[in-house]
Design a protein around this motif. Structure first.
Motif, PDB file in Angstrom:
ATOM      1  N   TYR A 149       0.823  -1.210   0.000  1.00 21.79           N
ATOM      2  CA  TYR A 149       0.000   0.000   0.000  1.00 21.79           C
ATOM      3  C   TYR A 149       0.856   1.260   0.000  1.00 21.79           C
ATOM      4  N   ALA A 150       2.043   1.162   0.577  1.00 20.62           N
ATOM      5  CA  ALA A 150       2.910   2.328   0.689  1.00 20.62           C
ATOM      6  C   ALA A 150       3.954   2.379  -0.416  1.00 20.62           C
ATOM      7  N   GLY A 151       3.902   1.452  -1.362  1.00 19.84           N
ATOM      8  CA  GLY A 151       4.881   1.440  -2.443  1.00 19.84           C
ATOM      9  C   GLY A 151       6.284   1.151  -1.957  1.00 19.84           C
ATOM     10  N   GLU A 152       6.401   0.255  -0.989  1.00 20.09           N
ATOM     11  CA  GLU A 152       7.703  -0.030  -0.389  1.00 20.09           C
ATOM     12  C   GLU A 152       8.720  -0.565  -1.397  1.00 20.09           C
ATOM     13  N   SER A 153       8.264  -1.190  -2.477  1.00 20.01           N
ATOM     14  CA  SER A 153       9.196  -1.863  -3.385  1.00 20.01           C
ATOM     15  C   SER A 153       9.430  -1.111  -4.690  1.00 20.01           C
ATOM     16  N   THR A 154       9.251   0.211  -4.685  1.00 20.90           N
ATOM     17  CA  THR A 154       9.482   0.954  -5.925  1.00 20.90           C
ATOM     18  C   THR A 154       9.973   2.367  -5.682  1.00 20.90           C
ATOM     19  N   ALA A 155      10.706   2.595  -4.619  1.00 19.61           N
ATOM     20  CA  ALA A 155      11.099   3.961  -4.257  1.00 19.61           C
ATOM     21  C   ALA A 155      12.203   4.494  -5.164  1.00 19.61           C
ATOM     22  N   THR A 156      12.121   5.792  -5.436  1.00 21.53           N
ATOM     23  CA  THR A 156      13.137   6.457  -6.247  1.00 21.53           C
ATOM     24  C   THR A 156      14.519   6.327  -5.608  1.00 21.53           C
ATOM     25  N   GLY A 157      15.497   5.988  -6.445  1.00 16.69           N
ATOM     26  CA  GLY A 157      16.882   5.917  -5.987  1.00 16.69           C
ATOM     27  C   GLY A 157      17.280   4.621  -5.326  1.00 16.69           C
ATOM     28  N   THR A 158      16.337   3.703  -5.134  1.00 17.38           N
ATOM     29  CA  THR A 158      16.656   2.446  -4.468  1.00 17.38           C
ATOM     30  C   THR A 158      17.040   1.366  -5.471  1.00 17.38           C
ATOM     31  N   LEU A 159      17.654   0.309  -4.956  1.00 18.21           N
ATOM     32  CA  LEU A 159      17.936  -0.882  -5.745  1.00 18.21           C
ATOM     33  C   LEU A 159      16.839  -1.898  -5.430  1.00 18.21           C
ATOM     34  N   ILE A 160      16.011  -2.190  -6.425  1.00 16.70           N
ATOM     35  CA  ILE A 160      14.920  -3.134  -6.229  1.00 16.70           C
ATOM     36  C   ILE A 160      15.457  -4.556  -6.345  1.00 16.70           C
ATOM     37  N   ILE A 161      15.167  -5.390  -5.355  1.00 13.09           N
ATOM     38  CA  ILE A 161      15.472  -6.816  -5.455  1.00 13.09           C
ATOM     39  C   ILE A 161      14.152  -7.533  -5.678  1.00 13.09           C
ATOM     40  N   ASP A 162      13.929  -7.931  -6.918  1.00 11.35           N
ATOM     41  CA  ASP A 162      12.664  -8.528  -7.340  1.00 11.35           C
ATOM     42  C   ASP A 162      12.835 -10.044  -7.360  1.00 11.35           C
ATOM     43  N   VAL A 163      12.086 -10.732  -6.499  1.00  9.23           N
ATOM     44  CA  VAL A 163      12.246 -12.189  -6.365  1.00  9.23           C
ATOM     45  C   VAL A 163      11.228 -12.969  -7.187  1.00  9.23           C
ATOM     46  N   ARG A 164      10.477 -12.298  -8.062  1.00  9.40           N
ATOM     47  CA  ARG A 164       9.410 -12.984  -8.774  1.00  9.40           C
ATOM     48  C   ARG A 164       9.914 -14.020  -9.774  1.00  9.40           C
TER      49      ARG A 164
ATOM     50  N   HIS B 106     -10.009   4.872  20.231  1.00  6.44           N
ATOM     51  CA  HIS B 106     -10.266   3.433  20.293  1.00  6.44           C
ATOM     52  C   HIS B 106      -9.203   2.598  19.589  1.00  6.44           C
ATOM     53  N   SER B 107      -8.407   3.222  18.720  1.00 14.42           N
ATOM     54  CA  SER B 107      -7.425   2.488  17.931  1.00 14.42           C
ATOM     55  C   SER B 107      -6.138   2.258  18.717  1.00 14.42           C
ATOM     56  N   VAL B 108      -5.587   1.049  18.581  1.00 14.09           N
ATOM     57  CA  VAL B 108      -4.327   0.735  19.267  1.00 14.09           C
ATOM     58  C   VAL B 108      -3.170   0.577  18.284  1.00 14.09           C
ATOM     59  N   GLY B 109      -3.449   0.635  16.991  1.00 18.91           N
ATOM     60  CA  GLY B 109      -2.385   0.470  16.015  1.00 18.91           C
ATOM     61  C   GLY B 109      -2.941   0.160  14.645  1.00 18.91           C
ATOM     62  N   ALA B 110      -2.150  -0.538  13.833  1.00 18.53           N
ATOM     63  CA  ALA B 110      -2.540  -0.833  12.467  1.00 18.53           C
ATOM     64  C   ALA B 110      -1.870  -2.130  12.018  1.00 18.53           C
ATOM     65  N   TYR B 111      -2.298  -2.636  10.870  1.00 16.94           N
ATOM     66  CA  TYR B 111      -1.820  -3.900  10.313  1.00 16.94           C
ATOM     67  C   TYR B 111      -0.664  -3.628   9.364  1.00 16.94           C
ATOM     68  N   VAL B 112       0.451  -4.322   9.549  1.00 18.95           N
ATOM     69  CA  VAL B 112       1.667  -4.016   8.801  1.00 18.95           C
ATOM     70  C   VAL B 112       1.527  -4.280   7.307  1.00 18.95           C
ATOM     71  N   ASN B 113       0.632  -5.147   6.885  1.00 21.56           N
ATOM     72  CA  ASN B 113       0.432  -5.350   5.449  1.00 21.56           C
ATOM     73  C   ASN B 113      -0.383  -4.230   4.812  1.00 21.56           C
ATOM     74  N   TYR B 114      -0.867  -3.291   5.634  1.00 18.97           N
ATOM     75  CA  TYR B 114      -1.601  -2.134   5.123  1.00 18.97           C
ATOM     76  C   TYR B 114      -0.864  -0.855   5.522  1.00 18.97           C
ATOM     77  N   LEU B 115       0.393  -0.764   5.141  1.00 19.77           N
ATOM     78  CA  LEU B 115       1.240   0.345   5.549  1.00 19.77           C
ATOM     79  C   LEU B 115       0.750   1.682   5.007  1.00 19.77           C
ATOM     80  N   GLU B 116       0.999   2.731   5.783  1.00 17.90           N
ATOM     81  CA  GLU B 116       0.749   4.103   5.365  1.00 17.90           C
ATOM     82  C   GLU B 116       2.051   4.897   5.508  1.00 17.90           C
ATOM     83  N   PRO B 117       2.538   5.477   4.418  1.00 17.03           N
ATOM     84  CA  PRO B 117       3.823   6.188   4.447  1.00 17.03           C
ATOM     85  C   PRO B 117       3.865   7.248   5.528  1.00 17.03           C
ATOM     86  N   GLY B 118       5.016   7.320   6.200  1.00 13.82           N
ATOM     87  CA  GLY B 118       5.224   8.328   7.224  1.00 13.82           C
ATOM     88  C   GLY B 118       4.808   7.925   8.607  1.00 13.82           C
ATOM     89  N   ASP B 119       4.061   6.838   8.722  1.00 13.42           N
ATOM     90  CA  ASP B 119       3.676   6.357  10.051  1.00 13.42           C
ATOM     91  C   ASP B 119       4.902   5.959  10.868  1.00 13.42           C
TER      92      ASP B 119
END
Length: 501
Positions: A134-149, A456-469
């Motif tokens: 959700y946060a685009g963790e695997s496509t950031a500018t300037g990074t080296l993508i390691i694609d295991v597909r 009421h919220s205690v946190g969030a689910y890591v597979n639903y990341l939000e940038p900057g959190d």
């Protein structure tokens, strides 16, 4: 018969636990003797070293040429043929991102080589399996993508399976089904099995069998220093603890071993209610869950219609032949008759396809999602959720909220048994907005949702990341242990993250 879905429901296929899209057909089938992590075909993404030809920087820069020479897989740099496709992830919102390069690995050794190159050249590494972050963790500018597909192969031995990390959920489902087996996973089959399992993995079998990560028994892990280790409860248990719910913070997984579950036919029921009955539906659903056997599962969705109104619907999955009795109990707990009821008995793979939205291919789309974890679904919490949805609908929003239970087998482990911390909580509340809602408008709505649910919220689910959190938002009481382990194995934070430390 295929279900009929609106465009908004179709797009939800990429995002939520339920109503998700079907992925690529056909897992690579290997004989038992050929299913070690680095043997057999590497798949279509792998090629000879240096096979990324073209006029890109990799064709002329000596450091990139040197890296190509060390890889069995393919290196693609900006300007090279195929770079635009190679850098893409599912969410089109991240199309402008420009990674420094993409390494499409062909073997575990390629991952180690890529890590070593990144460290030498002061590059952050972004691991990629399914590309659905959700946060685009695997496509950031300037990074080296390691694609295991390109890492392909599924081996099934009795009740255990070994899968290389390049497979989607649909491929895993399809291959295991040949042996009458399955895994408790999410319901968007284009998602990569590795990323889902590392973050937890919730779906329609979770009440009966727990998270996807709870079925993980071993993994091959490449650490940021380039070392390769086999991880299990008996070997590097600290890393094994972190892999089950900690996400891709500690390295790149290239192979996963799971204890499988039986693949069985299901009754699938869709119940539709008036939007004004949503409070009763959510409350009644919670009441029903308290007595429902674990093999019965349901979630609740509330959709904004963009005109100030709401739609409410519920999805139920139970053993084949039990729908009439189970549906009656659920409706009785809600106390309101549904507007519409759709019941169908399906085989295991038909169930997977139906819950995926009934489509084989799903187009890429722009979307903005987030989540909250709540300890209890009290009337105050339910009212807050519905207030958020109504406000968004009143300004033209057509987003949705999906509420998923965290009970049943998920609670068989303690909150500290794995890195996934939310085992004593009532529900995961997932928020989603998609095309044509602009990202900025969706972010404003998400901010309102989080602020409204904050008491009421205690946190969030890591597979639903939000940038900057802050990273701590996703791990609760397990954060300190995970952060300490991360600092140990990746002291220079070689692995990229959009989250604050």
């Amino acid at each position: 018969m295929r279900p009929h879905f609106s465009r908004s429901t179709f797009l939800r296929g990429a995002f939520g636990i339920a109503v998700a899209g079907v992925g690529f057909a056909g897992a690579t089938r290997l004989p038992v003797s050929d299913a070690s992590p680095d043997t057999g075909s590497a798949g279509g993404n792998a090629g000879a070293a240096g096979s990324a030809s073209g006029s890109g920087t990799g064709s002329f820069d000596p450091k990139w040429r040197a890296l190509q020479g060390k890889l069995r897989g393919r290196l693609i740099t900006p300007g090279d043929l195929g770079y635009s496709d190679a850098k893409q992830v599912f969410n089109t919102r991240f199309d402008p991102d420009m990674p420094a390069a993409v390494v499409q690995v062909a073997e575990t050794g390629d991952v180690a080589t890529a890590f070593e190159f990144a460290a030498e050249n002061d590059l952050r590494v972004a691991p990629r399996a399914g590309g659905h972050s959700y946060a685009g963790e695997s496509t950031a500018t300037g990074t080296l993508i390691i694609d295991v597909r390109g890492l392909r192969g599924v081996r099934v031995q009795g009740e255990q399976t070994v899968a290389r990390a390049g497979h989607t959920l649909y491929e895993i489902y399809q291959e295991l089904d040949r042996f009458g087996r399955s895994l408790p996973t999410g319901m968007c089959p284009t998602v990569g099995v590795a990323g889902l399992a590392l973050g937890g993995g919730l779906g329609f079998e979770s009440r009966a069998y727990g998270l996807t990560g709870d079925r993980l028994t071993a993994a091959t892990l490449v650490l940021p220093d380039g070392s390769i280790t086999e991880v299990s409860d008996g070997n590097r248990p600290d890393l094994f603890w972190a892999l089950r719910g900690g996400g891709a913070l500690l390295g790149v997984v290239t192979s996963l071993t799971f204890d499988t579950i039986p693949a069985t036919p299901k009754d699938v029921v869709r119940l539709t209610f008036w939007g004004e009955d949503a409070e009763h539906v959510i409350s009644g659903w919670q009441e029903w869950l308290r007595a429902a056997p674990r093999e019965q599962w349901a979630d609740v969705s509330v959709d904004a219609d963009g005109s100030g109104g709401l739609h409410c619907w519920l999805q139920l999955v139970c053993p084949a032949g039990s729908a009439e009795t189970v549906t009656a109990a659920l409706v009785d707990a809600i106390g309101i008759a549904p507007r519409e009821t759709d019941v169908r008995t399906l085989s295991h793979m038909e169930t997977v396809l139906y819950l995926a939205g009934g489509v084989v291919d799903q187009p890429r789309a722009e979307f903005t999602n987030g989540s909250d974890i709540v300890e209890a679904l009290t009337l105050d919490v339910i009212a807050a959720i519905l207030d958020v949805m109504t406000r968004f609908s009143s300004v033209g929003g057509t987003g949705w909220v999906q509420i998923n239970t965290l009970d049943g087998a998920i609670r068989d482990l303690t909150p500290t048994a794995t890195a996934f911390p939310w085992r004593e909580h009532a529900a995961l509340v997932e928020w989603g907005a998609f095309e044509p809602i602009p990202h900025d408008s969706a972010l404003t709505w998400l901010s309102d949702a989080h602020a409204t649910l904050a008491p009421h919220s205690v946190g969030a689910y890591v597979n639903y990341l939000e940038p900057g959190d802050p990273l701590s938002r996703y791990y609760g009481a397990n954060y300190a242990r995970l952060a300490k382990l991360r600092n140990l194995v990746d002291p220079n934070t070689l692995i990229h993250s959009t989250l604050a430390p």
